[in-house]
Design a protein around this motif. Structure first.
Motif, PDB file in Angstrom:
ATOM      1  N   THR A 196     -29.206 -15.850   4.446  1.00 32.55           N
ATOM      2  CA  THR A 196     -29.202 -15.822   5.900  1.00 32.55           C
ATOM      3  C   THR A 196     -28.461 -17.070   6.366  1.00 32.55           C
ATOM      4  O   THR A 196     -28.674 -18.150   5.816  1.00 32.55           O
ATOM      5  N   ALA A 197     -27.586 -16.917   7.342  1.00 31.13           N
ATOM      6  CA  ALA A 197     -26.823 -18.078   7.819  1.00 31.13           C
ATOM      7  C   ALA A 197     -27.156 -18.377   9.262  1.00 31.13           C
ATOM      8  O   ALA A 197     -27.469 -17.482  10.055  1.00 31.13           O
ATOM      9  N   LEU A 198     -27.084 -19.670   9.571  1.00 30.82           N
ATOM     10  CA  LEU A 198     -27.237 -20.131  10.944  1.00 30.82           C
ATOM     11  C   LEU A 198     -25.945 -20.870  11.274  1.00 30.82           C
ATOM     12  O   LEU A 198     -25.624 -21.863  10.617  1.00 30.82           O
ATOM     13  N   ILE A 199     -25.188 -20.337  12.224  1.00 29.11           N
ATOM     14  CA  ILE A 199     -23.928 -20.990  12.576  1.00 29.11           C
ATOM     15  C   ILE A 199     -23.939 -21.320  14.065  1.00 29.11           C
ATOM     16  O   ILE A 199     -24.806 -20.848  14.815  1.00 29.11           O
ATOM     17  N   GLY A 200     -22.976 -22.115  14.480  1.00 33.56           N
ATOM     18  CA  GLY A 200     -22.864 -22.477  15.889  1.00 33.56           C
ATOM     19  C   GLY A 200     -22.070 -23.750  16.019  1.00 33.56           C
ATOM     20  O   GLY A 200     -21.979 -24.519  15.063  1.00 33.56           O
ATOM     21  N   PRO A 201     -21.496 -23.985  17.190  1.00 40.80           N
ATOM     22  CA  PRO A 201     -20.678 -25.186  17.401  1.00 40.80           C
ATOM     23  C   PRO A 201     -21.474 -26.468  17.144  1.00 40.80           C
ATOM     24  O   PRO A 201     -22.705 -26.453  17.142  1.00 40.80           O
ATOM     25  N   ASN A 202     -20.754 -27.562  16.979  1.00 36.29           N
ATOM     26  CA  ASN A 202     -21.391 -28.877  16.828  1.00 36.29           C
ATOM     27  C   ASN A 202     -22.358 -29.142  17.965  1.00 36.29           C
ATOM     28  O   ASN A 202     -22.042 -28.876  19.109  1.00 36.29           O
ATOM     29  N   GLY A 203     -23.533 -29.662  17.630  1.00 36.51           N
ATOM     30  CA  GLY A 203     -24.509 -29.994  18.663  1.00 36.51           C
ATOM     31  C   GLY A 203     -25.336 -28.806  19.116  1.00 36.51           C
ATOM     32  O   GLY A 203     -26.165 -28.930  20.022  1.00 36.51           O
ATOM     33  N   ALA A 204     -25.151 -27.651  18.490  1.00 34.14           N
ATOM     34  CA  ALA A 204     -25.876 -26.439  18.912  1.00 34.14           C
ATOM     35  C   ALA A 204     -27.379 -26.534  18.627  1.00 34.14           C
ATOM     36  O   ALA A 204     -28.178 -25.831  19.248  1.00 34.14           O
ATOM     37  N   GLY A 205     -27.758 -27.391  17.659  1.00 35.66           N
ATOM     38  CA  GLY A 205     -29.179 -27.545  17.342  1.00 35.66           C
ATOM     39  C   GLY A 205     -29.560 -27.106  15.936  1.00 35.66           C
ATOM     40  O   GLY A 205     -30.742 -27.034  15.596  1.00 35.66           O
ATOM     41  N   LYS A 206     -28.566 -26.879  15.077  1.00 33.57           N
ATOM     42  CA  LYS A 206     -28.831 -26.327  13.750  1.00 33.57           C
ATOM     43  C   LYS A 206     -29.652 -27.286  12.883  1.00 33.57           C
ATOM     44  O   LYS A 206     -30.667 -26.906  12.292  1.00 33.57           O
ATOM     45  N   THR A 207     -29.196 -28.540  12.811  1.00 37.15           N
ATOM     46  CA  THR A 207     -29.935 -29.514  11.995  1.00 37.15           C
ATOM     47  C   THR A 207     -31.317 -29.769  12.590  1.00 37.15           C
ATOM     48  O   THR A 207     -32.306 -29.913  11.860  1.00 37.15           O
ATOM     49  N   THR A 208     -31.385 -29.791  13.912  1.00 37.78           N
ATOM     50  CA  THR A 208     -32.693 -29.976  14.555  1.00 37.78           C
ATOM     51  C   THR A 208     -33.648 -28.858  14.134  1.00 37.78           C
ATOM     52  O   THR A 208     -34.819 -29.111  13.815  1.00 37.78           O
ATOM     53  N   LEU A 209     -33.148 -27.637  14.084  1.00 38.34           N
ATOM     54  CA  LEU A 209     -34.015 -26.523  13.672  1.00 38.34           C
ATOM     55  C   LEU A 209     -34.469 -26.705  12.221  1.00 38.34           C
ATOM     56  O   LEU A 209     -35.646 -26.485  11.899  1.00 38.34           O
ATOM     57  N   PHE A 210     -33.565 -27.115  11.341  1.00 43.55           N
ATOM     58  CA  PHE A 210     -33.970 -27.380   9.945  1.00 43.55           C
ATOM     59  C   PHE A 210     -35.055 -28.455   9.900  1.00 43.55           C
ATOM     60  O   PHE A 210     -36.011 -28.347   9.137  1.00 43.55           O
ATOM     61  N   ASN A 211     -34.887 -29.496  10.717  1.00 41.77           N
ATOM     62  CA  ASN A 211     -35.886 -30.571  10.718  1.00 41.77           C
ATOM     63  C   ASN A 211     -37.244 -30.066  11.196  1.00 41.77           C
ATOM     64  O   ASN A 211     -38.287 -30.503  10.711  1.00 41.77           O
ATOM     65  N   VAL A 212     -37.221 -29.137  12.142  1.00 43.25           N
ATOM     66  CA  VAL A 212     -38.482 -28.542  12.607  1.00 43.25           C
ATOM     67  C   VAL A 212     -39.088 -27.675  11.497  1.00 43.25           C
ATOM     68  O   VAL A 212     -40.284 -27.744  11.217  1.00 43.25           O
ATOM     69  N   ILE A 213     -38.248 -26.881  10.835  1.00 45.98           N
ATOM     70  CA  ILE A 213     -38.771 -25.972   9.806  1.00 45.98           C
ATOM     71  C   ILE A 213     -39.411 -26.767   8.666  1.00 45.98           C
ATOM     72  O   ILE A 213     -40.477 -26.413   8.172  1.00 45.98           O
ATOM     73  N   CYS A 214     -38.765 -27.873   8.275  1.00 50.40           N
ATOM     74  CA  CYS A 214     -39.339 -28.586   7.127  1.00 50.40           C
ATOM     75  C   CYS A 214     -40.327 -29.669   7.537  1.00 50.40           C
ATOM     76  O   CYS A 214     -40.911 -30.308   6.672  1.00 50.40           O
ATOM     77  N   GLY A 215     -40.546 -29.847   8.831  1.00 45.92           N
ATOM     78  CA  GLY A 215     -41.638 -30.712   9.275  1.00 45.92           C
ATOM     79  C   GLY A 215     -41.240 -32.147   9.563  1.00 45.92           C
ATOM     80  O   GLY A 215     -42.101 -32.999   9.780  1.00 45.92           O
TER      81      GLY A 215
END
Ligand SMILES: Nc1ncnc2c1ncn2[C@@H]1O[C@H](COP(=O)(O)OP(=O)(O)O)[C@@H](O)[C@H]1O
Ligand SMILES: [Mg+2]
Length: 245
Positions: A32-51
């Motif tokens: 499963t991929a999560l894509i989006g322009p820079n600053g879209a929030g992708k890394t933030t979502l990973f940080n939320v998922i892993c706590g």
């Protein structure tokens, strides 16, 4: 229920809404991929998922169990592993030692009784780094260091593997190898969730794609539908979906 369920996660930094009711899922056997322009929030979502970050609202579920109140190490014990956009390796240790530390941690909380040392070489071989196994990580080019991060994550025997921009710093041949590896890991039953800028790689390896823009999921579907989705094309205005952005 999917293995990973992200349910209406919102994340605010002061007045800035980095994630706005993001809902997505990832399943065993799929990339499963999560894509989006820079600053879209992708890394933030990973940080939320892993706590590493607590969301302002919403929940994350792994196998039907809410992770929201669990610290990162407890999430790791439940089978969640990740790699980082900015590499987080022990640079003075060798490839073998990096993987060994993770394997021994896993052996400490795992119950399968397997000697962690017996698995290191096969994991390193799997990511294609056997020739470099006794080299220090700070001697490796970025592309290979990214593979060490993946090997280290695999040594914890995850059920869900989160990869944040694993192809950045990889040349074309290395990216192709990474694509094969991701497909193999999914075929083995792992749920793989990747954030990646290399859109060609994403289109080649993903079963399902979620597109994030300004903290919102604006589209999700298979690669063919994402490639032609008007909202996605608008979000990527000025950059081609066929090329790395
Ligand atoms: N710790 C933080 N504090 C304040 N703002 C942040 C923090 N982390 C991320 N942001 C902001 O949240 C938004 C999303 O960032 P990020 O998740 O890194 O995006 P992406 O990975 O999609 O490029 C950006 O506007 C970024 O500046
Ligand atoms: Mg990022």
């Amino acid at each position: 229920m999917s293995l990973l369920e992200v349910d209406k996660i919102s994340m605010r930094f002061g007045g800035h809404v980095a994630l706005d009711a993001v809902t997505l899922h990832a399943d065993p056997g799929l990339v499963t991929a999560l894509i989006g322009p820079n600053g879209a929030g992708k890394t933030t979502l990973f940080n939320v998922i892993c706590g590493l970050l607590s969301p302002s609202s919403g929940d994350v579920y792994l196998d039907n169990k809410s992770l929201t109140k669990l610290k990162p190490y407890k999430r790791a014990r439940l089978g969640l592993a990740r790699t980082f956009q900015r590499l987080e390796l022990w640079s003075l240790l060798t490839v073998r030692e990096n993987v060994q530390v993770a394997a021994e941690l896993r052996a400490g909380f795992g119950s399968d009784g397997v000697d962690p040392r017996s698995e290191i070489e096969s994991i390193v071989e799997r990511v294609g780094l056997s020739d470099m196994i006794d080299h220090r990580v700070d001697e490796l080019p970025t592309g290979q260091a990214r593979l060490v991060e993946i090997a280290r994550a695999l040594a914890t025997k995850p059920r869900l593997l989160l990869l944040d921009e694993p192809a950045s710093g990889l040349d074309d041949q290395e990216s192709e190898g990474l694509g094969h590896l991701l497909r193999e890991l999914a075929a083995d039953g792992l749920a793989v969730l990747i954030v990646e800028h290399d859109v060609q790689l994403v289109m080649d390896v993903s079963d399902h794609i979620f597109v994030l823009d300004f903290g919102r999921v604006i589209a999700n579907g298979d690669p063919a539908s994402i490639r032609t989705d008007p909202a996605v094309l608008a979000a990527y205005l000025g950059s081609s979906l066929e090329q790395p952005s």
